[in-house]
Structures are given as C-alpha cells and as structure tokens.
Scaffold this motif. Sequence first.
Motif, mmCIF file in Angstrom:
data_model
loop_
_atom_site.group_PDB
_atom_site.id
_atom_site.type_symbol
_atom_site.label_atom_id
_atom_site.label_comp_id
_atom_site.label_asym_id
_atom_site.label_seq_id
_atom_site.Cartn_x
_atom_site.Cartn_y
_atom_site.Cartn_z
ATOM 1 N N LEU A 1 0.729 -1.245 0.008
ATOM 2 C CA LEU A 1 -0.071 0.089 -0.008
ATOM 3 C C LEU A 1 1.062 1.251 0.020
ATOM 4 C CD1 LEU A 1 -2.736 1.275 0.439
ATOM 5 C CD2 LEU A 1 -2.247 1.199 3.073
ATOM 6 N N SER A 2 0.654 2.040 -0.930
ATOM 7 C CA SER A 2 1.449 3.567 -1.069
ATOM 8 C C SER A 2 0.360 4.586 -0.890
ATOM 9 C CB SER A 2 2.097 3.565 -2.220
ATOM 10 O OG SER A 2 3.264 2.530 -2.544
ATOM 11 N N PHE A 3 0.715 5.699 -0.154
ATOM 12 C CA PHE A 3 -0.079 6.792 0.069
ATOM 13 C C PHE A 3 0.608 7.939 0.359
ATOM 14 C CE2 PHE A 3 0.908 4.735 3.975
ATOM 15 C CZ PHE A 3 1.166 5.960 4.810
ATOM 16 N N SER A 4 -0.111 8.985 -0.033
ATOM 17 C CA SER A 4 0.392 10.465 0.373
ATOM 18 C C SER A 4 -0.694 11.368 1.378
ATOM 19 C CB SER A 4 0.453 11.206 -0.922
ATOM 20 O OG SER A 4 1.714 10.685 -1.513
ATOM 21 N N THR A 5 -0.218 11.873 2.388
ATOM 22 C CA THR A 5 -1.109 12.343 3.244
ATOM 23 C C THR A 5 -0.422 13.591 4.005
ATOM 24 O OG1 THR A 5 -2.801 12.104 5.127
ATOM 25 C CG2 THR A 5 -0.799 10.913 4.903
ATOM 26 N N TYR A 6 -1.259 14.109 4.915
ATOM 27 C CA TYR A 6 -0.407 15.124 5.833
ATOM 28 C C TYR A 6 -0.834 15.184 7.199
ATOM 29 C CZ TYR A 6 -4.476 17.946 5.221
ATOM 30 O OH TYR A 6 -5.933 18.501 5.428
ATOM 31 N N ALA A 7 -0.145 15.769 8.243
ATOM 32 C CA ALA A 7 -0.755 15.925 9.529
ATOM 33 C C ALA A 7 -0.448 17.468 9.487
ATOM 34 C CB ALA A 7 -0.027 15.038 10.509
ATOM 35 N N ASN A 8 -1.751 17.886 10.108
ATOM 36 C CA ASN A 8 -1.990 19.324 10.658
ATOM 37 C C ASN A 8 -2.630 19.396 11.753
ATOM 38 O OD1 ASN A 8 -1.584 21.987 9.680
ATOM 39 N ND2 ASN A 8 -3.545 22.163 8.691
ATOM 40 N N PRO A 9 -2.038 19.086 13.141
ATOM 41 C CA PRO A 9 -2.557 19.193 14.223
ATOM 42 C C PRO A 9 -2.833 20.798 14.775
ATOM 43 C CG PRO A 9 -0.190 19.154 14.511
ATOM 44 C CD PRO A 9 -0.364 18.832 13.087
ATOM 45 N N THR A 10 -3.963 20.913 15.719
ATOM 46 C CA THR A 10 -4.136 22.320 16.169
ATOM 47 C C THR A 10 -3.096 23.076 16.782
ATOM 48 O OG1 THR A 10 -5.234 21.278 18.282
ATOM 49 C CG2 THR A 10 -6.605 21.668 16.170
ATOM 50 N N GLY A 11 -2.337 22.321 17.419
ATOM 51 C CA GLY A 11 -0.934 22.930 18.215
ATOM 52 C C GLY A 11 0.100 22.519 17.699
ATOM 53 N N ASP A 12 1.351 23.064 18.358
ATOM 54 C CA ASP A 12 2.749 22.749 17.796
ATOM 55 C C ASP A 12 3.073 21.394 18.232
ATOM 56 O OD1 ASP A 12 2.835 23.518 20.405
ATOM 57 O OD2 ASP A 12 4.781 24.511 19.897
#
Length: 137
Positions: free
Chosen positions: A101-112
């Motif tokens: 399985l190959s994928f692209s995504t991102y993480a963008n949390p509300t804090g640091d």
Amino acid sequence: MRNTLKRLSVTGVAALAIFATTTVTDASAASGVAACSVTGASGSLTFSNWTSRHVDISGWVKDNAADGHHVAIRLVSIDDSTGWVTEWPWHSEYDGNGAVLSFSTYANPTGDDLDHIGAQVAVIEGSTIVRVCSDYA
C-alpha cells in the motif's frame, strides 16, 4: 560620541542577526525518513515541509508473510512541551503476502505537536497488534 556610535552599531548588528536567524528558522522546513521492519511487515514514511505544526507525508507498507494477518503503518508524533505522544490513524494493507500500500497524506494538528515524528509498522489480527516496530526521523 565615538563609543556611543560603536555601541549602537554593535547592538544593531546583534539585533539584525537575531531577526535573520528567527526568520530563516521559521521559513525553513525539515525533512526526514522513518522506516522499520518486523517479521511479516515492512514500511517507511518520508516527511517533507516538516514544521511543528504541519508535515507532508508519503509512505508505504508491505505484507511480507502469508500468515493471515494484515499489516499497517502510522505516524507517531511527540509534543516537546507536554511530552504528549499522538498515535495517528493506521494505513492498512489487506491484500496478503507481497501486497504493498502506497499513499500520500499530511498531518496538521491544532497545536505545535510535531516536534518529533516517526513511523510504527505493525502486523495486526483484527484490532490486536501482533508485532510492531518503531523508528523516528
């Protein structure tokens, strides 16, 4: 007068150096890779545009055994200020031995919260982790 001018010049250069360092640090983003293997599974996450508040991710996980289990990979992040560990959702491969399985995504949390990031690769039966490994970028 001459000493006052020297002090002002040195102070101005120091202030400029601090501003330049802050600007470069905030404008630059890191990259990295976290990868590991456990009996039956291997995987990797590649990180780009990584700051404490955002990271772009491309990853893969491979099933390496005909054992009836599925395999998965997920992002793990650590927030330095709280010590809080976040285990992000799994990306699972269910097609059996040899499947990738190959994928692209991102993480963008509300804090640091993305001070340290890594990958967990697992062999899973139902919702139970059978084997797992971790690596950090």
